[in-house]
Design an enzyme around this catalytic site. Structure first.
Site, mmCIF file in Angstrom:
data_model
loop_
_atom_site.group_PDB
_atom_site.id
_atom_site.type_symbol
_atom_site.label_atom_id
_atom_site.label_comp_id
_atom_site.label_asym_id
_atom_site.label_seq_id
_atom_site.Cartn_x
_atom_site.Cartn_y
_atom_site.Cartn_z
ATOM 1 N N ASP A 26 9.254 -12.525 -55.840
ATOM 2 C CA ASP A 26 10.556 -12.320 -55.210
ATOM 3 C C ASP A 26 11.101 -13.677 -54.759
ATOM 4 O O ASP A 26 10.326 -14.607 -54.509
ATOM 5 C CB ASP A 26 10.411 -11.437 -53.952
ATOM 6 C CG ASP A 26 10.298 -9.956 -54.290
ATOM 7 O OD1 ASP A 26 10.535 -9.569 -55.443
ATOM 8 O OD2 ASP A 26 9.966 -9.184 -53.368
ATOM 9 N N GLN A 51 19.070 -15.984 -57.510
ATOM 10 C CA GLN A 51 20.097 -15.306 -56.693
ATOM 11 C C GLN A 51 21.459 -15.944 -56.971
ATOM 12 O O GLN A 51 21.640 -17.139 -56.706
ATOM 13 C CB GLN A 51 19.762 -15.476 -55.213
ATOM 14 C CG GLN A 51 18.409 -14.940 -54.809
ATOM 15 C CD GLN A 51 17.832 -15.695 -53.615
ATOM 16 O OE1 GLN A 51 17.893 -16.922 -53.559
ATOM 17 N NE2 GLN A 51 17.251 -14.982 -52.673
ATOM 18 N N ARG A 82 14.498 -12.202 -63.205
ATOM 19 C CA ARG A 82 15.295 -11.180 -62.509
ATOM 20 C C ARG A 82 16.520 -11.865 -61.901
ATOM 21 O O ARG A 82 16.392 -12.838 -61.168
ATOM 22 C CB ARG A 82 14.467 -10.547 -61.391
ATOM 23 C CG ARG A 82 15.250 -9.513 -60.579
ATOM 24 C CD ARG A 82 14.530 -9.139 -59.289
ATOM 25 N NE ARG A 82 13.254 -8.513 -59.532
ATOM 26 C CZ ARG A 82 12.294 -8.428 -58.596
ATOM 27 N NH1 ARG A 82 12.486 -8.918 -57.386
ATOM 28 N NH2 ARG A 82 11.142 -7.839 -58.874
ATOM 29 N N GLY A 132 21.368 -11.734 -54.215
ATOM 30 C CA GLY A 132 20.751 -12.454 -53.090
ATOM 31 C C GLY A 132 20.964 -11.676 -51.810
ATOM 32 O O GLY A 132 22.084 -11.247 -51.521
ATOM 33 N N THR A 172 20.797 -5.110 -60.141
ATOM 34 C CA THR A 172 22.013 -4.849 -59.364
ATOM 35 C C THR A 172 22.333 -3.360 -59.436
ATOM 36 O O THR A 172 21.944 -2.683 -60.392
ATOM 37 C CB THR A 172 23.212 -5.662 -59.898
ATOM 38 O OG1 THR A 172 24.364 -5.389 -59.090
ATOM 39 C CG2 THR A 172 23.546 -5.355 -61.354
ATOM 40 N N HIS A 173 23.042 -2.884 -58.396
ATOM 41 C CA HIS A 173 23.538 -1.502 -58.428
ATOM 42 C C HIS A 173 25.030 -1.494 -58.715
ATOM 43 O O HIS A 173 25.665 -0.459 -58.683
ATOM 44 C CB HIS A 173 23.294 -0.815 -57.071
ATOM 45 C CG HIS A 173 21.908 -1.027 -56.569
ATOM 46 N ND1 HIS A 173 21.590 -1.982 -55.631
ATOM 47 C CD2 HIS A 173 20.755 -0.440 -56.927
ATOM 48 C CE1 HIS A 173 20.288 -1.965 -55.421
ATOM 49 N NE2 HIS A 173 19.747 -1.052 -56.191
ATOM 50 N N ARG A 209 18.089 -4.261 -44.033
ATOM 51 C CA ARG A 209 18.837 -4.986 -45.079
ATOM 52 C C ARG A 209 19.582 -4.018 -45.989
ATOM 53 O O ARG A 209 20.704 -4.256 -46.391
ATOM 54 C CB ARG A 209 17.901 -5.847 -45.922
ATOM 55 C CG ARG A 209 17.721 -7.187 -45.308
ATOM 56 C CD ARG A 209 17.155 -8.167 -46.324
ATOM 57 N NE ARG A 209 16.304 -9.038 -45.552
ATOM 58 C CZ ARG A 209 15.020 -9.227 -45.763
ATOM 59 N NH1 ARG A 209 14.424 -8.652 -46.772
ATOM 60 N NH2 ARG A 209 14.335 -10.011 -44.986
ATOM 61 N N ARG A 210 18.931 -2.900 -46.308
ATOM 62 C CA ARG A 210 19.604 -1.908 -47.167
ATOM 63 C C ARG A 210 20.816 -1.319 -46.437
ATOM 64 O O ARG A 210 21.840 -1.047 -47.036
ATOM 65 C CB ARG A 210 18.648 -0.774 -47.569
ATOM 66 C CG ARG A 210 17.402 -1.219 -48.287
ATOM 67 C CD ARG A 210 17.637 -1.768 -49.681
ATOM 68 N NE ARG A 210 18.164 -3.103 -49.832
ATOM 69 C CZ ARG A 210 17.469 -4.245 -49.810
ATOM 70 N NH1 ARG A 210 16.187 -4.243 -49.621
ATOM 71 N NH2 ARG A 210 18.055 -5.413 -49.995
HETATM 72 P P1 FDA Z 1 26.346 -4.907 -53.838
HETATM 73 O O1 FDA Z 1 25.503 -4.627 -52.641
HETATM 74 O O2 FDA Z 1 27.330 -6.032 -53.795
HETATM 75 O O3 FDA Z 1 27.097 -3.579 -54.211
HETATM 76 C C1 FDA Z 1 27.985 -3.559 -55.307
HETATM 77 C C2 FDA Z 1 28.341 -2.131 -55.648
HETATM 78 O O4 FDA Z 1 27.161 -1.429 -56.057
HETATM 79 C C3 FDA Z 1 28.890 -1.317 -54.495
HETATM 80 O O5 FDA Z 1 30.260 -1.550 -54.307
HETATM 81 C C4 FDA Z 1 28.576 0.093 -54.968
HETATM 82 O O6 FDA Z 1 29.491 0.482 -55.947
HETATM 83 C C5 FDA Z 1 27.228 -0.078 -55.626
HETATM 84 N N1 FDA Z 1 26.162 0.165 -54.641
HETATM 85 C C6 FDA Z 1 25.421 -0.761 -53.996
HETATM 86 N N2 FDA Z 1 24.541 -0.161 -53.160
HETATM 87 C C7 FDA Z 1 24.743 1.153 -53.270
HETATM 88 C C8 FDA Z 1 24.164 2.300 -52.656
HETATM 89 N N3 FDA Z 1 23.208 2.197 -51.726
HETATM 90 N N4 FDA Z 1 24.619 3.513 -53.020
HETATM 91 C C9 FDA Z 1 25.598 3.637 -53.942
HETATM 92 N N5 FDA Z 1 26.198 2.599 -54.545
HETATM 93 C C10 FDA Z 1 25.777 1.364 -54.216
HETATM 94 N N6 FDA Z 1 17.333 -10.131 -53.267
HETATM 95 C C11 FDA Z 1 16.758 -11.327 -53.007
HETATM 96 O O7 FDA Z 1 17.339 -12.135 -52.290
HETATM 97 N N7 FDA Z 1 15.545 -11.632 -53.554
HETATM 98 C C12 FDA Z 1 14.881 -10.789 -54.388
HETATM 99 O O8 FDA Z 1 13.789 -11.109 -54.857
HETATM 100 C C13 FDA Z 1 15.490 -9.539 -54.679
HETATM 101 N N8 FDA Z 1 14.899 -8.629 -55.503
HETATM 102 C C14 FDA Z 1 15.587 -7.492 -55.872
HETATM 103 C C15 FDA Z 1 15.036 -6.617 -56.826
HETATM 104 C C16 FDA Z 1 15.771 -5.525 -57.252
HETATM 105 C C17 FDA Z 1 15.182 -4.645 -58.295
HETATM 106 C C18 FDA Z 1 17.075 -5.300 -56.739
HETATM 107 C C19 FDA Z 1 17.903 -4.160 -57.229
HETATM 108 C C20 FDA Z 1 17.586 -6.112 -55.781
HETATM 109 C C21 FDA Z 1 16.865 -7.213 -55.328
HETATM 110 N N9 FDA Z 1 17.366 -8.033 -54.347
HETATM 111 C C22 FDA Z 1 16.736 -9.242 -54.090
HETATM 112 C C23 FDA Z 1 18.521 -7.607 -53.524
HETATM 113 C C24 FDA Z 1 19.823 -8.122 -54.093
HETATM 114 O O9 FDA Z 1 19.898 -9.518 -53.962
HETATM 115 C C25 FDA Z 1 21.006 -7.495 -53.346
HETATM 116 O O10 FDA Z 1 20.934 -7.822 -51.994
HETATM 117 C C26 FDA Z 1 21.097 -5.993 -53.492
HETATM 118 O O11 FDA Z 1 20.667 -5.543 -54.727
HETATM 119 C C27 FDA Z 1 22.537 -5.538 -53.307
HETATM 120 O O12 FDA Z 1 23.363 -6.133 -54.280
HETATM 121 P P2 FDA Z 1 23.999 -5.336 -55.516
HETATM 122 O O13 FDA Z 1 23.939 -6.255 -56.692
HETATM 123 O O14 FDA Z 1 23.259 -4.085 -55.721
HETATM 124 O O15 FDA Z 1 25.489 -5.133 -55.178
#
Ligand code: FDA
Length: 309
Positions: free
Chosen positions: A135, A164, A185, A189, A227-228, A289-290
């Site tokens: 990570d 990130q 990955r 971030g 990413t989500h 954080r989530r």
């Molecule tokens: P973001 O949070 O910007 O959300 C973008 C859009 O995605 C939202 O507008 C919504 O549409 C959808 N969405 C997001 N969350 C949702 C939810 N709970 N329910 C419904 N829709 C949702 N970070 C880090 O610093 N070091 C690491 O090693 C890792 N490792 C890691 C592994 C994996 C498998 C994942 C998925 C994530 C990480 N992260 C991480 C965390 C990452 O950096 C980040 O903080 C989160 O994934 C949130 O960013 P998103 O890209 O999901 O989009």
């Protein structure tokens, strides 16, 4: 503002104590963290495998300042890897390791200690037939983590790295890691970073994600798209088609309990989907954080602190 406040909350030991001792609803916690024990992580990986997903399992905990604690974390990973092998899950479940949990932050020889500890985990993973991903933590650790990754890859070339896109340096790091067989990955971030090293607006972070994604998908590396974000997932799919990538030459990754429908949709289309499964008793900081990422969950969380069920 809310995100910054929540991240500060995640570091408050007083509030952590209240949360850890309050009658927290199991429903809220277990949505994102399947449990505290090795058996809970193995159960989650088994259930995910039955649904067609692979997993990467994280033993929760970070910023360890005691060598004994780091050693205990290594042992937890070794036990976990043995348990995965015993259940025949080694080809479908790997582990994610935070170097700060295995001693990176210890004074003086933290880097060497963390490298030795991570190497033990990689050796066990290789022995049972799976892999490790390191990570990525806050920007003060990036150089150290990338150099430990380089060291580990000499003996364990399948070790995955994380970049990130919120960090300004990341496109350069993607170029460095975009070689044949390199598992990378890409995530936005999760840490609060200063302007001097990071993009801070959502738009800039997203645009940077697309630039790095394109570099990675057009390279011979193995992209792990974490990413989500529906827009970024759509863009990844388009870039993959343009680059003539086969579905088994990359994977999507999402967190346990986040957008499970989307995880299912991607898998049903034949994509590889890996779910990040955190477990252990240090779930509090992870959970906060989530919450910071999805403010709609905050009320649910706060209500759960006073709920008796
Ligand atoms: P973001 O949070 O910007 O959300 C973008 C859009 O995605 C939202 O507008 C919504 O549409 C959808 N969405 C997001 N969350 C949702 C939810 N709970 N329910 C419904 N829709 C949702 N970070 C880090 O610093 N070091 C690491 O090693 C890792 N490792 C890691 C592994 C994996 C498998 C994942 C998925 C994530 C990480 N992260 C991480 C965390 C990452 O950096 C980040 O903080 C989160 O994934 C949130 O960013 P998103 O890209 O999901 O989009």
């Amino acid at each position: 503002m809310l995100r910054r406040g929540m991240i500060m909350l995640s570091r408050s030991s007083a509030i952590k104590h209240v949360a850890a001792t309050a009658p927290i609803s199991r429903r809220v916690v277990s949505r994102f963290v399947p449990g505290e024990e090795t058996a809970d992580a193995v159960r989650a990986a088994t259930e995910l495998a039955a649904l067609g997903f692979t997993s990467t399992i994280d033993h929760l905990g970070e910023d360890t300042l005691a060598a004994e604690q780091a050693t205990a974390t290594v042992k937890a990973y070794l036990d976990l890897l043995d348990a995965l092998a015993e259940k025949g899950l080694a080809d479908r479940a790997e582990v994610s390791v935070k170097l700060s949990a295995v001693g990176q932050a210890l004074a003086d020889s933290g880097d060497t200690f963390a490298l030795d500890n991570a190497a033990q985990i990689c050796a066990k993973a290789a022995e049972v037939g799976t892999t490790v991903t390191l990570d990525m933590e806050d920007h003060t650790t990036t150089d150290s983590t990338l150099s430990i990754l380089t060291e580990l890859r000499r003996d364990f070339p399948m070790t995955g790295g994380v970049l990130q896109t919120q960090l300004r340096r990341t496109e350069g790091d993607v170029r460095d890691l975009a070689y044949e067989g390199s598992r990378v990955r890409l995530c936005k971030g999760a840490y609060q970073e200063p302007d001097s090293v990071a993009f801070t607006s959502r738009q800039e972070i997203d645009r940077a994600y697309v630039r790095s994604l394109k570099l990675l998908i057009d390279s011979p590396a193995y992209p792990m798209i974490a990413t989500h974000d529906p827009r970024l997932i759509d863009i990844a799919a388009v870039l993959a088609v343009r680059a003539d990538r086969t579905q088994d030459s990359m994977e999507y990754q999402m967190l346990y309990g986040v957008r499970p429908d989307e995880q299912g949709r991607l898998a049903a289309q034949g994509n590889r989907v890996r779910v990040y499964v955190p477990y252990g008793d240090e779930w509090y900081g992870y959970l906060v954080r989530r919450m910071a990422e999805k403010p709609a969950n905050v009320m649910l969380f706060l209500k759960s602190l006073t709920s008796r069920r």
